[in-house]
Design an enzyme around this catalytic site. Structure first.
Site, PDB file in Angstrom:
ATOM      1  N   THR A 106      40.232  37.383  37.534  1.00 33.79           N
ATOM      2  CA  THR A 106      39.010  36.601  37.365  1.00 33.79           C
ATOM      3  C   THR A 106      39.167  35.598  36.217  1.00 33.79           C
ATOM      4  O   THR A 106      38.195  35.113  35.661  1.00 33.79           O
ATOM      5  CB  THR A 106      37.809  37.552  37.143  1.00 33.79           C
ATOM      6  N   HIS A 107      40.407  35.302  35.871  1.00 32.75           N
ATOM      7  CA  HIS A 107      40.688  34.425  34.738  1.00 32.75           C
ATOM      8  C   HIS A 107      40.833  32.973  35.195  1.00 32.75           C
ATOM      9  O   HIS A 107      41.924  32.424  35.228  1.00 32.75           O
ATOM     10  CB  HIS A 107      41.956  34.890  34.016  1.00 32.75           C
ATOM     11  N   LEU A 108      39.707  32.368  35.539  1.00 42.08           N
ATOM     12  CA  LEU A 108      39.684  30.966  35.919  1.00 42.08           C
ATOM     13  C   LEU A 108      39.451  30.115  34.677  1.00 42.08           C
ATOM     14  O   LEU A 108      38.815  30.566  33.712  1.00 42.08           O
ATOM     15  CB  LEU A 108      38.594  30.709  36.947  1.00 42.08           C
ATOM     16  N   GLN A 163      45.410  31.858  36.953  1.00 40.52           N
ATOM     17  CA  GLN A 163      46.547  32.545  36.365  1.00 40.52           C
ATOM     18  C   GLN A 163      47.414  33.128  37.476  1.00 40.52           C
ATOM     19  O   GLN A 163      46.903  33.485  38.538  1.00 40.52           O
ATOM     20  CB  GLN A 163      46.108  33.683  35.421  1.00 40.52           C
TER      21      GLN A 163
END
Length: 592
Positions: free
Chosen positions: A518-520, A346
């Site tokens: 941490t939005h993988l 993101q």
């Protein structure tokens, strides 16, 4: 552990795996959950005051993955040599019972319906040629209408606070005017605005935008969820992101689901169990179970099962599929294979406004999911045609609580001195009289951005590390720059004495040294074509029909919203079809 066979194995201890474990137990299956990290109980490890120790939590990374044991290697482009991600910074995968669902902030979105069939929408509105040649734009293969009941179920389990806009097609409140219709209200009223969110709401409205309260899995009042799990009202202590909530106010698997599972004799939780591979039969068409390393005894254990659920963190799911030989690995040169394809992240940039000395922002106060946002430049809510990019960003003030060490390490920003009296004065001014505004945006998938097994580096268990090839592309940079430009009118309406608009720059490479999000996502995506997706629309492996892979790994591209709400809805969606269809007739699920 003496169990040799169970009906279902669930790998991971976070949201996706906890939801699947609960649903499969309700279906009557015996379930073993394998978590590679330690046990974490809110009443013990999350007890006050240790749970709000910033040094223990944010600096020494108590709840996060230990990169000394297993990590990923990272490079920006195919022609570079990847190196191990040795120090947590850019993203923070969780470890231990609760996973990333224990240390998350609590922002709990649904999904913009257009994001689910993005390729179709973009093609219809702007034409096929609008999609860049190297962009792997895809539809999910499922609609918002199909997922809506499962979004609703997840919100009731999480105890989500928010204000609706439409219910069953009728306007009922002052929620997000761009949001799709709902079947029911949020379980709890929206969280109250902190001062900076209040200022942002007024300023963005004066600038002509449409502010709304962020949907937050932080309880605005006392709540008991459908599983009988109890939550207390949030006290805005500011210790959400990176911490387990001692108030039982932030939704987590540990608070909202696992208390019910722990009392169930048909459920077994095994911690310190590092899953090495999913075992397949000789035809590689059926999983027979898993082999894991018992980290207490350093012995390998084989556990057999009829059904295997991969519900770990995004890239851990992809890693396990590659190590186990489930599906064909992606080859960006030949453009073949699917495992590792469409890895996404993101975009996020944080702008700052400094206010007059009489406005005290009290940035130590906060709640992880609370805040005020605008969606005017998210998804396809605006005309992309003249702009030449795909995607968008919500813009928000999400004051989650700035802790002392984080404030000192972050510095005062702007052109302040880096040390001495000037630094201290600027630091004091920034901490007391400034506020931040985030542009939290989408990231599209590209042919040369992907995951595979590193040919050189291995983890402490002797297995190849997962290699991440990633950097920012011009489409995402143009999107970010455009959205950040729309923040400037808000800054002026705030009456800022000065402000800094942070944006990605053309040619900028992904930098692992500073935290971003941490939005993988992606890497084992869902879809309707096995040539371009690893999973079908029910998150079932096309190649091994008794393996379901649940998580943000299923996202074909990155969206502007935080992923947890979508992950939870997909988990309940997949569980529903396992219970109602798969268990009656195990095998590949056809589209219903």
């Amino acid at each position: 552990m003496t169990i040799k066979h169970t009906d279902a194995i669930v790998v991971g201890g976070g949201w996706a795996s906890s939801i699947l474990a609960k649903e499969l137990r309700e279906a009557g299956l015996s379930v073993v959950m394998l978590e590679r990290g330690p046990e974490r109980k809110t009443a013990v490890e999350g007890a006050y005051p240790g749970s709000i120790d910033e040094l223990r939590g944010a600096i020494r990374h108590r709840l996060f993955q230990n990169p000394a044991k297993s990590t990923v290697t990272i490079r920006n482009t195919i022609d570079q040599t990847a190196l191990p991600y040795r120090q947590l910074a850019a993203f923070l995968p969780g470890e231990g019972v609760g996973g990333a669902g224990l240390h998350w902030s609590g922002v709990h979105f649904r999904v913009a319906p257009d994001d689910l069939n993005l390729r179709t929408k973009i093609t219809q509105r702007y034409g096929e040629k609008f999609i860049p040649q190297d962009m792997n734009l895809q539809d999910y293969g499922v609609t918002y209408e199909e997922l809506e009941p499962f979004f609703d179920k997840a919100e009731k389990v999480f105890g989500t606070s928010g204000e609706p806009y439409k219910i069953n097609g009728e306007i009922v409140g002052k929620g997000n005017i761009f949001s799709p219709s709902r079947s029911d209200r949020f379980p709890l009223p929206a969280m109250q605005d902190v001062y900076t969110a209040h200022l942002f709401r007024k300023a963005s409205e004066a600038a002509g935008y449409n502010p709304y309260s962020l949907p937050a899995a932080n309880a605005s009042a006392q709540y008991t969820n459908p599983y009988g799990a109890q939550m207390g009202p949030c006290n805005f202590c500011g210790y959400c992101s990176g911490y387990d909530c001692y108030m039982y106010s932030k939704a987590s698997p540990n608070v909202n689901i696992l208390p019910a599972l722990r009392q169930d004799p048909g459920f077994t939780l095994v911690t310190e169990a590092y899953v090495l591979r999913v075992n397949l039969d000789s035809d590689k068409k059926k999983a027979t179970g898993v082999t894991y390393l018992d980290q207490n005894t350093n012995r390998e254990v084989t556990l057999n099962a009829d059904l295997v659920i991969l519900g770990a963190f995004q890239f851990n799911n992809v890693h396990l599929m590659l190590l186990s030989g489930i599906g064909q690995p992606y080859d960006p040169v030949q453009n073949t294979g699917v495992i590792g394809r469409n890895f996404v992240y993101q975009t996020i940039t944080t702008s700052r406004a400094w206010l007059s000395p009489d406005k005290y922002t009290n940035v130590f106060v906060g709640a992880g999911g609370a805040g005020v946002a605008i969606d005017d430049f998210n998804s396809d809510n605006f005309d992309h045609g003249p702009l030449g990019f795909i995607g968008g960003s919500p813009v928000w003030v999400n004051q989650a609580g700035v802790k002392p060490i984080a404030a000192a390490l972050g510095g005062p920003g702007g052109n302040a001195p880096r040390w001495g009296t000037g630094f201290k004065e600027a630091m004091t001014e920034t901490y007391r009289h400034s506020m931040t505004i985030d542009a939290h945006g989408s990231n599209m998938a590209y042919r040369d951005v992907y995951l595979d097994l590193d040919p050189t580096w291995k983890d402490s268990y002797g297995q190849p590390l997962l290699r991440m090839t990633f950097t920012w592309k011009e489409n995402d940079i143009r999107m970010n720059q455009y959205v950040v430009g729309r923040i400037e009118p808000i800054m002026k309406e705030l009456g800022a004495t000065r402000y800094h608009l942070a944006k990605l720059e053309h040619g900028e490479l992904f930098d692992t040294r500073r935290y971003q999000t941490t939005h993988l996502g992606g890497g084992a995506i869902m879809g309707t074509d096995p040539k371009t997706s690893a999973l079908n629309r029910y998150l079932q492996s096309w190649d091994v029909s008794n393996v379901f892979v649940i998580g943000s790994n299923a996202f074909p591209q990155g969206m502007g919203y935080n992923p947890t709400g979508m992950v939870a809805a997909l988990a309940y969606w997949a569980a529903h079809h396992i219970r109602t269809t798969y268990l009656k007739n195990p095998g590949p699920l056809v589209q219903l």
